[in-house]
Each structure stands twice: as structure tokens, then as C-alpha cells.
Design an enzyme around this catalytic site. Structure first.
Site, PDB file in Angstrom:
ATOM      1  N   ASN A 180     -18.069  22.801 -12.494  1.00  0.00           N
ATOM      2  CA  ASN A 180     -17.240  21.587 -11.922  1.00  0.00           C
ATOM      3  C   ASN A 180     -17.726  20.775 -11.242  1.00  0.00           C
ATOM      4  OD1 ASN A 180     -14.888  20.304 -11.689  1.00  0.00           O
ATOM      5  ND2 ASN A 180     -14.568  21.265  -9.718  1.00  0.00           N
TER       6      ASN A 180
ATOM      7  N   ASN B 185     -18.620  10.855 -15.688  1.00  0.00           N
ATOM      8  CA  ASN B 185     -19.675  11.877 -15.665  1.00  0.00           C
ATOM      9  C   ASN B 185     -20.060  12.280 -17.114  1.00  0.00           C
ATOM     10  OD1 ASN B 185     -20.241  13.070 -12.622  1.00  0.00           O
ATOM     11  ND2 ASN B 185     -18.312  12.169 -12.648  1.00  0.00           N
TER      12      ASN B 185
ATOM     13  N   HIS C  82     -17.062  18.027  -7.832  1.00  0.00           N
ATOM     14  CA  HIS C  82     -16.266  17.589  -7.109  1.00  0.00           C
ATOM     15  C   HIS C  82     -16.677  16.745  -5.904  1.00  0.00           C
ATOM     16  CE1 HIS C  82     -12.110  17.756  -5.017  1.00  0.00           C
ATOM     17  NE2 HIS C  82     -13.041  17.861  -3.980  1.00  0.00           N
TER      18      HIS C  82
ATOM     19  N   GLY D  46     -14.179   9.230 -17.110  1.00  0.00           N
ATOM     20  CA  GLY D  46     -15.410  10.069 -17.936  1.00  0.00           C
ATOM     21  C   GLY D  46     -16.713   9.398 -17.665  1.00  0.00           C
TER      22      GLY D  46
ATOM     23  N   MET E 241      -8.644  17.453 -14.420  1.00  0.00           N
ATOM     24  CA  MET E 241      -7.822  17.383 -13.066  1.00  0.00           C
ATOM     25  C   MET E 241      -6.631  18.505 -13.080  1.00  0.00           C
ATOM     26  SD  MET E 241      -9.413  15.486 -11.434  1.00  0.00           S
ATOM     27  CE  MET E 241      -8.388  15.331  -9.618  1.00  0.00           C
ATOM     28  N   ARG E 242      -6.975  19.667 -13.730  1.00  0.00           N
ATOM     29  CA  ARG E 242      -5.811  20.768 -14.044  1.00  0.00           C
ATOM     30  C   ARG E 242      -6.660  21.968 -13.692  1.00  0.00           C
ATOM     31  NH1 ARG E 242      -1.380  20.615 -17.100  1.00  0.00           N
ATOM     32  NH2 ARG E 242      -1.388  18.517 -17.256  1.00  0.00           N
ATOM     33  N   LEU E 243      -5.738  23.030 -13.112  1.00  0.00           N
ATOM     34  CA  LEU E 243      -6.332  24.438 -12.978  1.00  0.00           C
ATOM     35  C   LEU E 243      -6.787  25.022 -13.964  1.00  0.00           C
ATOM     36  CD1 LEU E 243      -4.453  25.862  -9.816  1.00  0.00           C
ATOM     37  CD2 LEU E 243      -6.861  25.378 -10.001  1.00  0.00           C
ATOM     38  N   VAL E 244      -8.192  25.464 -14.307  1.00  0.00           N
ATOM     39  CA  VAL E 244      -8.550  26.469 -15.350  1.00  0.00           C
ATOM     40  C   VAL E 244      -7.625  27.734 -15.313  1.00  0.00           C
ATOM     41  CG1 VAL E 244     -10.197  27.518 -16.494  1.00  0.00           C
ATOM     42  CG2 VAL E 244     -10.524  25.037 -15.679  1.00  0.00           C
TER      43      VAL E 244
HETATM   44  C1  GAR Z   1     -15.423  12.438 -10.365  1.00  0.00           C
HETATM   45  O1  GAR Z   1     -15.240  12.121  -8.863  1.00  0.00           O
HETATM   46  C2  GAR Z   1     -15.127  14.207  -9.963  1.00  0.00           C
HETATM   47  O2  GAR Z   1     -15.963  14.695  -9.080  1.00  0.00           O
HETATM   48  C3  GAR Z   1     -13.872  14.366  -9.708  1.00  0.00           C
HETATM   49  O3  GAR Z   1     -13.050  13.417 -10.634  1.00  0.00           O
HETATM   50  C4  GAR Z   1     -13.896  12.131 -10.918  1.00  0.00           C
HETATM   51  C5  GAR Z   1     -13.847  11.906 -12.246  1.00  0.00           C
HETATM   52  O4  GAR Z   1     -14.457  10.783 -12.658  1.00  0.00           O
HETATM   53  N1  GAR Z   1     -13.290  15.471  -9.945  1.00  0.00           N
HETATM   54  C6  GAR Z   1     -12.252  15.922  -9.144  1.00  0.00           C
HETATM   55  O5  GAR Z   1     -12.036  15.641  -8.015  1.00  0.00           O
HETATM   56  C7  GAR Z   1     -12.186  17.741  -9.274  1.00  0.00           C
HETATM   57  N2  GAR Z   1     -11.224  18.243  -8.391  1.00  0.00           N
HETATM   58  P1  GAR Z   1     -15.101  10.302 -14.050  1.00  0.00           P
HETATM   59  O6  GAR Z   1     -14.084  10.790 -14.979  1.00  0.00           O
HETATM   60  O7  GAR Z   1     -15.501   9.098 -14.020  1.00  0.00           O
HETATM   61  O8  GAR Z   1     -16.224  11.442 -14.427  1.00  0.00           O
END
Ligand code: GAR
Length: 188
Positions: free
Chosen positions: A108, A15, A110, A13, A91-94
Site C-alpha cells: 500500500n 498512482n 499512504h 488513479g 479506500m477500504r480495509l482489506v
Molecule cells: C494517494 O495519495 C494515496 O497515497 C492515498 O490515496 C491517494 C490516491 O490517489 N491512499 C490512502 O490514503 C490510503 N489510506 P490516486 O488515486 O491519484 O492514485
């Protein structure tokens, strides 16, 4: 009026935290109405609690279908008049239920320069491939895995053989780029 958002996350979390801190600094005119997680024991729940933000934690397995758990989420988001869904490490497809209820209103982030390295462990994929430059992408969500119209991107140089440092650079960039992109999106 502050834009009402829900943040979806499955992990640590960081972000979510960066977005909430930007809101509290007055840099982003938004309000996180709900944090949604499919991992009830993830650290994002602790972070949300610390900010006093309500959490909806669910376990996909305990529902009959994706449609069933997404319908429940849609109803919670409607109750709170949420305008945008912000995926931050969800980390789940919407599925169709959320996509049709929030058409072009799901964003999103990435950790790669999409369309390279979609899916899990994008940073590991990039390093295994030996790329010298990778980065971060913010995009609108469609039914694919890390696909949909790109809103913003930023490049990061890979630190050769040093995953930790590369990852730190990417996360630091994510926290800046996501807030900036959301601000532009909500001001439109
Ligand atoms: C982030 O690096 C985000 O870009 C990635 O998960 C991480 C979450 O970090 N998302 C994906 O890979 C989506 N396919 P966080 O929980 O510290 O925000």
C-alpha cells in the site's frame, strides 16, 4: 518474467497511471493483469480502459459481506495468476479473505510518514496539525488501517497554508517512490 500484479484503486488513479507508465518505459518488470475498484464511476476505470487493462468494478453494498466480495476477487486474481496486490488509493480495509490468500503480498501507499496520520485525508490531517514535514510511506498490508511493515518512506516539506502545492509535492513523490519500491520488491 514480468511480475503479475493487480492494482486496487477507489479514485482518480494517478498512482496506477504512474505504475503503468513505468512498466511501458521498461522501468518496472511487471504486468497489470487487472484493475479492481470499489467505485465503478471512478476515474481509474477510464485510465484502465485507455491502457486496455481489464477492470473488475464492484459495489460492496450489493454483496452479503466483505468475505463474499473478497472471495470473488481472490478467484479472479487466481485465474489471472496474480502474484502481488498493489493498493493505490483503495479506500477500504482489506479483510481476512484477501489477506490470507495473498499473505505478505499486498502493498500500500499512504500520503504521510506513518505511523502519523493514518486513514482518510492524511494530507489534511497533517496540515491541520501544523507539521512542517510530512511525506509518503509504502508498506506491506496487514489487518490494520495503514499499518504493516514499512518498506520505504520519503519526506516532503509542507508549503505553509498551501494545501494544493503540498498535495502536488506529495503526489509527485508518490509516483516515483511507488515504482522504485515495487521494483525492489519484485527483484527480490
Ligand atoms: C494517494 O495519495 C494515496 O497515497 C492515498 O490515496 C491517494 C490516491 O490517489 N491512499 C490512502 O490514503 C490510503 N489510506 P490516486 O488515486 O491519484 O492514485
Amino acid at each position: 518474467m514480468a511480475t503479475k500484479i493487480a492494482v486496487f484503486a477507489s479514485g482518480r488513479g494517478s498512482n496506477f497511471q504512474a505504475i503503468q507508465e513505468a512498466i511501458e518505459r521498461g522501468e518496472l518488470d511487471a504486468k497489470v493483469e487487472l484493475v479492481v475498484t470499489d467505485k465503478p464511476s471512478s476515474y481509474v476505470v477510464t485510465r484502465a480502459d485507455n491502457f486496455g487493462i481489464p477492470v473488475h468494478a464492484f459495489t460492496a453494498k450489493s454483496y452479503e459481506s466483505k468475505e463474499a466480495y473478497e472471495a470473488e476477487i481472490v478467484s479472479l486474481l487466481r485465474d489471472k495468476q496474480v502474484e502481488w496486490i498493489v493498493l493505490a488509493g483503495y479506500m477500504r480495509l482489506v479483510g481476512k479473505t484477501l489477506l490470507s490468500a495473498f499473505s505478505n503480498r499486498i502493498v500500500n501507499i499512504h500520503p504521510s510518514l506513518l505511523p502519523s496520520f493514518p486513514g482518510k485525508d492524511a494530507i489534511g490531517q497533517a496540515m491541520d496539525h501544523g507539521v512542517k514535514v510530512t511525506g509518503v510511506t509504502v508498506h506491506l498490508v496487514d489487518e490494520g488501517m495503514d499499518t504493516g511493515p514499512i518498506l520505504s518512506q520519503a519526506a516532503i516539506e509542507v508549503v505553509d497554508g498551501n494545501r494544493e502545492e503540498t498535495e502536488n509535492r506529495i503526489h509527485a513523490m508518490e509516483h516515483v517512490l511507488y515504482t522504485k519500491t515495487l521494483k525492489q520488491l519484485f527483484e527480490k
